[in-house]
Design an enzyme around this catalytic site. Structure first.
Site, PDB file in Angstrom:
ATOM      1  N   ILE A  26       0.806  -1.216   0.000  1.00 31.46           N
ATOM      2  CA  ILE A  26       0.000   0.000   0.000  1.00 31.46           C
ATOM      3  C   ILE A  26       0.846   1.276   0.000  1.00 31.46           C
ATOM      4  O   ILE A  26       0.301   2.365   0.019  1.00 31.46           O
ATOM      5  CB  ILE A  26      -0.964   0.026   1.208  1.00 31.46           C
ATOM      6  CG1 ILE A  26      -0.207  -0.136   2.529  1.00 31.46           C
ATOM      7  CG2 ILE A  26      -2.024  -1.042   1.081  1.00 31.46           C
ATOM      8  CD1 ILE A  26      -1.088  -0.016   3.764  1.00 31.46           C
ATOM      9  N   GLY A  27       2.172   1.139  -0.040  1.00 28.28           N
ATOM     10  CA  GLY A  27       3.004   2.330  -0.088  1.00 28.28           C
ATOM     11  C   GLY A  27       4.460   1.984  -0.269  1.00 28.28           C
ATOM     12  O   GLY A  27       4.905   0.893   0.094  1.00 28.28           O
ATOM     13  N   GLY A  35       8.397   4.147  -0.226  1.00 28.16           N
ATOM     14  CA  GLY A  35       9.113   5.409  -0.111  1.00 28.16           C
ATOM     15  C   GLY A  35      10.546   5.187   0.297  1.00 28.16           C
ATOM     16  O   GLY A  35      11.045   4.057   0.305  1.00 28.16           O
ATOM     17  N   GLY A  36      11.218   6.293   0.647  1.00 24.03           N
ATOM     18  CA  GLY A  36      12.633   6.217   0.954  1.00 24.03           C
ATOM     19  C   GLY A  36      12.943   5.409   2.191  1.00 24.03           C
ATOM     20  O   GLY A  36      14.012   4.812   2.303  1.00 24.03           O
ATOM     21  N   MET A  37      12.032   5.358   3.143  1.00 22.40           N
ATOM     22  CA  MET A  37      12.268   4.620   4.383  1.00 22.40           C
ATOM     23  C   MET A  37      12.041   3.127   4.212  1.00 22.40           C
ATOM     24  O   MET A  37      12.730   2.313   4.822  1.00 22.40           O
ATOM     25  CB  MET A  37      11.334   5.175   5.466  1.00 22.40           C
ATOM     26  CG  MET A  37      11.478   4.503   6.807  1.00 22.40           C
ATOM     27  SD  MET A  37      13.018   4.928   7.612  1.00 22.40           S
ATOM     28  CE  MET A  37      12.961   3.784   8.982  1.00 22.40           C
ATOM     29  N   VAL A  66       5.407  -0.222   2.686  1.00 17.25           N
ATOM     30  CA  VAL A  66       4.314  -0.425   3.624  1.00 17.25           C
ATOM     31  C   VAL A  66       3.318  -1.404   3.024  1.00 17.25           C
ATOM     32  O   VAL A  66       2.942  -1.290   1.850  1.00 17.25           O
ATOM     33  CB  VAL A  66       3.605   0.900   3.965  1.00 17.25           C
ATOM     34  CG1 VAL A  66       2.505   0.672   4.999  1.00 17.25           C
ATOM     35  CG2 VAL A  66       4.607   1.912   4.489  1.00 17.25           C
ATOM     36  N   LYS A 109       5.359  -1.893   8.045  1.00 16.07           N
ATOM     37  CA  LYS A 109       6.402  -1.199   7.291  1.00 16.07           C
ATOM     38  C   LYS A 109       7.701  -1.989   7.384  1.00 16.07           C
ATOM     39  O   LYS A 109       8.191  -2.269   8.479  1.00 16.07           O
ATOM     40  CB  LYS A 109       6.602   0.209   7.844  1.00 16.07           C
ATOM     41  CG  LYS A 109       7.710   0.991   7.137  1.00 16.07           C
ATOM     42  CD  LYS A 109       7.853   2.395   7.728  1.00 16.07           C
ATOM     43  CE  LYS A 109       6.653   3.223   7.416  1.00 16.07           C
ATOM     44  NZ  LYS A 109       6.822   4.628   7.889  1.00 16.07           N
ATOM     45  N   ASP A 166      10.162  14.681  14.621  1.00 14.48           N
ATOM     46  CA  ASP A 166       9.869  14.942  13.210  1.00 14.48           C
ATOM     47  C   ASP A 166       8.404  15.346  13.025  1.00 14.48           C
ATOM     48  O   ASP A 166       7.685  14.797  12.198  1.00 14.48           O
ATOM     49  CB  ASP A 166      10.198  13.704  12.361  1.00 14.48           C
ATOM     50  CG  ASP A 166      10.327  14.041  10.874  1.00 14.48           C
ATOM     51  OD1 ASP A 166      10.526  15.225  10.545  1.00 14.48           O
ATOM     52  OD2 ASP A 166      10.209  13.121  10.043  1.00 14.48           O
TER      53      ASP A 166
END
Length: 608
Positions: free
Chosen positions: A91-92, A94-96, A99, A114, A207
Site C-alpha cells: 500500500i506504499g 518510499g525512501g524509508m 508499507v 512497514k 519529526d
C-alpha cells in the site's frame, strides 16, 4: 528520502467530532471539506493508500545491501510473518521502506506493516536500538497517536507493525485550503494531547510536520511515525547525524541534535501552526541547508504583517512556540494546549436567546455585536443575575450572623510529665491533662511542676474551635541545647515545606490543564501527586508547630541566645540569616496568635 503513509478516502460525508470548544457556524468536518475540493475525484468509494515522499537532506543514498538486492515488494504478498501476520497487498513505497496491508490470522484484524530498508539497518548498533525502541513504543497508547503495536525481526529484515487507520494527511488537507481557523486549532489540540502523553513518558517525536499528522474519518488528528527518526539518526559508523525535516526542525535540533528534548517538538508544532494559519512556512530557504540556517539565525517575521487577519492573541501563541531559546517557549504541551483553549473560549459566545454559538473578536469586550441567527444583542450577563445577587445577599446575612456570634472555644492542655498545675490569667484551673471551655480571646497560660522550668505562654482561643497545647516541661540544665535543636529543626522543616509548596502549586496548575484537555491518565496522575503533597505539607506544618511548642516551653532569654548561636553557625557555613529570621518571626506569631498555616505558607513558599 523519508516516506509517510496516509489513507485517503473518496467518501464525502464524515461524522464530526466534539472537540470541547464550540464550532464556528461555517465549520465543516476537515476531511469532508478537503474532499469536496477534489482530492478524491479520481477515486472510487473504496479506500486506497497513497505514499507521500518528501526530500530529506540526511536520508542515506540508496545502496544495494550485501548479499544482493532485496526481494521485490511483490514477493512479500502472501507471506506470513511470525505465524500471525499475513501480507495482503503493498500500500506504499518510499525512501524509508515499503508499507503493506496485513491481516492478523488469529485476531482477524488489519494492520499496516512497514519494512525498513536494508541501508538503514546496516549499522551494528541498529539491533539494540531497534529492541529498545520496541519497548519504548509499547508505552504509547493514546487516541491521538498512531500506535506501533509490534516490532519484528524476520531473518534479518526489520518490520514495524502499526494500527491501520483510514484518513488523510494534514499536508493534503492544507493544500486544499478548505480548513478554517477553528478546524486548524482543533487539529493542533489533538496533536498536543498526543504529544503531552508521549512527553510524560519521556518520548520525543523529533519529526513533527503536516505529513506526520493524520486526520481520521471522524475528524480526530493522530500523530504517526514516533521513533522512526530515532531509529535512523546514526550513520553506518555509529556517529549521530541530524534526524528530522529542515523546514520544521528546531534550532537546537540542528546545532546540537543529541540534546534535543520535548521543547523541540513544541517548536516544530509551532511551525505547523504558522503554516496552517498564515499559509506558508516562516523559514524556508532555496536549499535545505539555507532553511536550517534560517531556523537558527533568522528572526520570525511579524505574523500580523504577513497575515493581517491573524488575531493578536493567536499571533502571540505562535510567537511563543517559535522562540529560539527553548526556555522561552511553552513549558509543556499542556500549557500550549491551554493557551489555544483560552483563545477559543474568548472568541465563542452562545446567544442567550436562541443558543446559537457566535464567533466574536473578544466576548469579554463586546461592542454591540449581535447574534448571527436571531439578531439580538450578545451579552455575557444573565437575566438571572439579580435573582442570584439577592440570594447571595440573604445567605451572606446568615453567614455574617453566624460569624459574629461569640461561640465558645476549648483549650486542651497536656504536659509531659503529667500532673502539672495549669493557671489561666493567674487563676488555677486544675492539673494536666486538662480540657476547659473559654470565651474567644487571648489568655495567659502558666504551667508549673516541681523541679521543672515554669512554662509561660499567651494562647489565642477562637470561637467554636479547639486549641491544643502539648507541652514537654524541661529541666533547667537541658534548656540551651534543646532550644538550639528546636530552632535548627524548625528551620529544616521550613525548607522541606518550601519544596513541597512549590511542587504543589505546579501540580495544581498541571491538573487544571490536564482536565481542560480531557486527559484522564494525566488527570489521575496529578491528583495522586497533589494528594501526596498535601499530606506531606500537613505533616510538615504539624512538625513545624511541634518545634515551636518545644521552643515556647523554654525561657525567653535562653531562646534568644540559642537563636543567635544558630544564626552564627549558619553564617559560618555560608547560610542565609533572612530565612532563619522568617522562622523566628513565625515563632513569635505562634506565641502571640497561635498557629497560622495560611499566613506561613506565603512566607515559606519564598523560602527556597
Amino acid at each position: 528520502m523519508v516516506e509517510k503513509t496516509i489513507i485517503e478516502t473518496g467518501q464525502t460525508e464524515l461524522p464530526s467530532k466534539n472537540t470541547g470548544s464550540p464550532p464556528s457556524p461555517a465549520q465543516r468536518t476537515i476531511v469532508e471539506a478537503a474532499l469536496e475540493s477534489g482530492v478524491g475525484t479520481d477515486m472510487t468509494a473504496d479506500l486506497r493508500t497513497k505514499t507521500i515522499v518528501e526530500d530529506d537532506l540526511f536520508a542515506p543514498a540508496s545502496k544495494t545491501p550485501p548479499g544482493g538486492p532485496p526481494a521485490p515488494p511483490t514477493a512479500m504478498i502472501g507471506k506470513v510473518l511470525e505465524n500471525k501476520f499475513k501480507i495482503i497487498r503493498k500500500i506504499g513505497d518510499g525512501g524509508m521502506g515499503v508499507v503493506y496491508e496485513a491481516e492478523h490470522l488469529h485476531l482477524k484484524k488489519r494492520f499496516a506493516i512497514k519494512s525498513i530498508r536494508a541501508e538503514f539497518t546496516e549499522n551494528p548498533n541498529f539491533q539494540s536500538r531497534f529492541d529498545q525502541e520496541a519497548k519504548t513504543q509499547a508505552l504509547l497508547q493514546h487516541p491521538n497517536i498512531i500506535q506501533v503495536t509490534d516490532f519484528l525481526n524476520v531473518d534479518g529484515q526489520y518490520f514495524l507493525v502499526m494500527e491501520y487507520v483510514e484518513g488523510m494527511g494534514l499536508d493534503k488537507v492544507l493544500a486544499q485550503k478548505k480548513i478554517d481557523e477553528d478546524g486548524i486549532l482543533s487539529v493542533l489540540k489533538d496533536v498536543l494531547k498526543g504529544l503531552s502523553d508521549a512527553h510524560a513518558k519521556g518520548i520525543v517525536h523529533r519529526d513533527i510536520k503536516p505529513s506526520n499528522i493524520l486526520i481520521t474519518r471522524d475528524n480526530t488528528a493522530k500523530l504517526m511515525d514516533f521513533g522512526i527518526a530515532m531509529l535512523v539518526e546514526e550513520d553506518r559508523s555509529g556517529r549521530h547525524s541530524v534526524a528530522g525535516t529542515p523546514a520544521y526542525m528546531s534550532p537546537e535540533q540542528i546545532t546540537n541534535p543529541e540534546s534535543t528534548d520535548f521543547k523541540s517538538d513544541i517548536y516544530s508544532l509551532g511551525i505547523v501552526m504558522y503554516q496552517a494559519l498564515v499559509g506558508k512556512r516562516p523559514f524556508d530557504g532555496d536549499t535545505d541547508r539555507q532553511t536550517q540556517m534560517n531556523q537558527v539565525h533568522r528572526d520570525l517575521p511579524p505574523i500580523q504583517s504577513v497575515a493581517p487577519h491573524t488575531a493578536p492573541e493567536l499571533a502571540r501563541i505562535i510567537e511563543k512556540a517559535l522562540k529560539k531559546n527553548p526556555q522561552q517557549r511553552f513549558a509543556s504541551c499542556t500549557e500550549f494546549y491551554a493557551s489555544i483553549e483560552a483563545y477559543l473560549r474568548q472568541i465563542h459566545l452562545e446567544c442567550r436567546s436562541c443558543k446559537f454559538v457566535n464567533r466574536v473578536k473578544n466576548k469579554y469586550a463586546l461592542k454591540g455585536e449581535k447574534c448571527e441567527k436571531c439578531g439580538k444583542p450578545l451579552s455575557m450577563k444573565s437575566k438571572f443575575t439579580k435573582i442570584w445577587a439577592a440570594a447571595f445577599a440573604i445567605s451572606g446575612s446568615i453567614i455574617l450572623i453566624y460569624l459574629l456570634y461569640p461561640w465558645p472555644g476549648k483549650l486542651d492542655v497536656k504536659t509531659t510529665p503529667e500532673d502539672a498545675i495549669v493557671s489561666i490569667d493567674g487563676e488555677e484551673k486544675g492539673n494536666s491533662p486538662l480540657e476547659i471551655s473559654l470565651a474567644p480571646g487571648e489568655y495567659k497560660i502558666e504551667i508549673k511542676k516541681e523541679k521543672f522550668e515554669v512554662f509561660f505562654s499567651p494562647v489565642l482561643i477562637r470561637k467554636n474551635q479547639k486549641t491544643a497545647l502539648d507541652i514537654k516541661l524541661q529541666k533547667p540544665d537541658e534548656l540551651p541545647r534543646l532550644a538550639f535543636e528546636a530552632i535548627k529543626q524548625s528551620y529544616q522543616e521550613a525548607s522541606y515545606l518550601c519544596r513541597d509548596l512549590n511542587d504543589l502549586a505546579a501540580s495544581k496548575q498541571n491538573l487544571e490543564i490536564a482536565q481542560s484537555i480531557g486527559d484522564s491518565a494525566l488527570t489521575d496522575a496529578y491528583r495522586n501527586q497533589i494528594d501526596e503533597l498535601e499530606k506531606n505539607i500537613q505533616d510538615g506544618f504539624d512538625k513545624y508547630t511541634h518545634c515551636f511548642q518545644d521552643l515556647k516551653a523554654i525561657n525567653a532569654e535562653i531562646r534568644k541566645n540559642a537563636y543567635n548561636r544558630y544564626v552564627q553557625s549558619l553564617a559560618d557555613k555560608g547560610g542565609s540569616k533572612a530565612n532563619v529570621s522568617i522562622v523566628w518571626m513565625h515563632f513569635d506569631q505562634y506565641v502571640h496568635q497561635g498557629r497560622s498555616d495560611a499566613t506561613w505558607k506565603k512566607d515559606i513558599a519564598k523560602f527556597c
